[in-house]
Scaffold this motif. Structure first.
Motif, short mmCIF file in Angstrom:
data_model
loop_
_atom_site.label_atom_id
_atom_site.label_comp_id
_atom_site.label_asym_id
_atom_site.label_seq_id
_atom_site.Cartn_x
_atom_site.Cartn_y
_atom_site.Cartn_z
N UNK A 54 20.52 -14.50 57.05
CA UNK A 54 20.47 -14.10 55.65
C UNK A 54 21.85 -14.22 55.02
N UNK A 55 21.89 -14.02 53.70
CA UNK A 55 23.15 -14.01 52.96
C UNK A 55 23.46 -12.59 52.52
N UNK A 104 25.40 -22.11 42.06
CA UNK A 104 24.31 -22.00 43.02
C UNK A 104 23.79 -20.57 43.01
N UNK A 105 22.50 -20.42 42.98
CA UNK A 105 21.87 -19.10 43.02
C UNK A 105 21.83 -18.60 44.47
N UNK A 106 22.02 -17.29 44.64
CA UNK A 106 21.97 -16.70 45.98
C UNK A 106 21.33 -15.32 45.91
N UNK A 107 20.46 -15.04 46.87
CA UNK A 107 19.92 -13.69 47.05
C UNK A 107 20.78 -13.03 48.12
N UNK A 108 21.51 -11.99 47.73
CA UNK A 108 22.50 -11.39 48.61
C UNK A 108 22.11 -9.97 48.99
N UNK A 122 21.91 -19.18 56.57
CA UNK A 122 20.99 -20.31 56.65
C UNK A 122 19.92 -20.25 55.56
N UNK A 123 19.57 -19.05 55.08
CA UNK A 123 18.61 -18.95 53.99
C UNK A 123 19.13 -19.66 52.74
N UNK A 124 20.42 -19.46 52.44
CA UNK A 124 21.05 -20.09 51.28
C UNK A 124 21.23 -21.59 51.51
#
Length: 137
Positions: A54-55, A104-108, A122-124
């Motif tokens: 995950x990020x 770049x969009x990221x779910x953190x 790796x999700x990003x």
């Protein structure tokens, strides 16, 4: 917690477990890249780690910006290299990370560790169809 049903009468809760946090000293590995990126118009120290599922974002960065948080349905146990665990249950969706002028969009997911401001996992990498050119490092 992830629920596994063994029969109609018993419901067992199994903790989800992720390994994500690297120490700065460990960042010479071929599957990790560090750099200074921009998030919320401020420079951040970021780790791009293909070994992280995950990020993540450091909780101190979030408090400074006051962005909206989403509570997760499950709590995820994250381990760092020292064997310390923390339960993660918050995610900040669609955060814009600027890398070399590109957004770049990221779910953190929120982490209390301060080793890095952001860890892009790796999700990003998968979401943005990224490839790591390790030979060019």
């Amino acid at each position: 917690m992830k629920h596994d049903r063994i029969c109609d009468c018993i419901d067992i809760q199994v903790p989800s477990r992720q390994y994500a946090v690297k120490a700065k000293e460990d960042c010479d590995a071929a599957d990790m890249i560090t750099g200074i990126f921009t998030l919320f118009s401020i420079p951040i120290t970021a780790l791009v780690d293909s070994g992280s599922t995950h990020s993540y974002i450091c909780s101190e960065i979030i408090r400074e910006k006051g962005i909206l948080v989403e509570e997760l349905d499950v709590r995820i146990q994250v381990s760092n290299p020292l064997g310390l665990d923390v339960l993660v249950d918050k995610v900040y969706r669609r955060c814009l990370v600027e890398i070399q002028g590109q957004l770049f969009s990221a779910n953190l997911m929120e982490l209390p560790y301060r080793e890095f401001d952001v860890i892009l996992g790796i999700d990003w990498l998968t979401e943005h169809d990224a490839s790591l050119r390790c030979r060019m490092r």
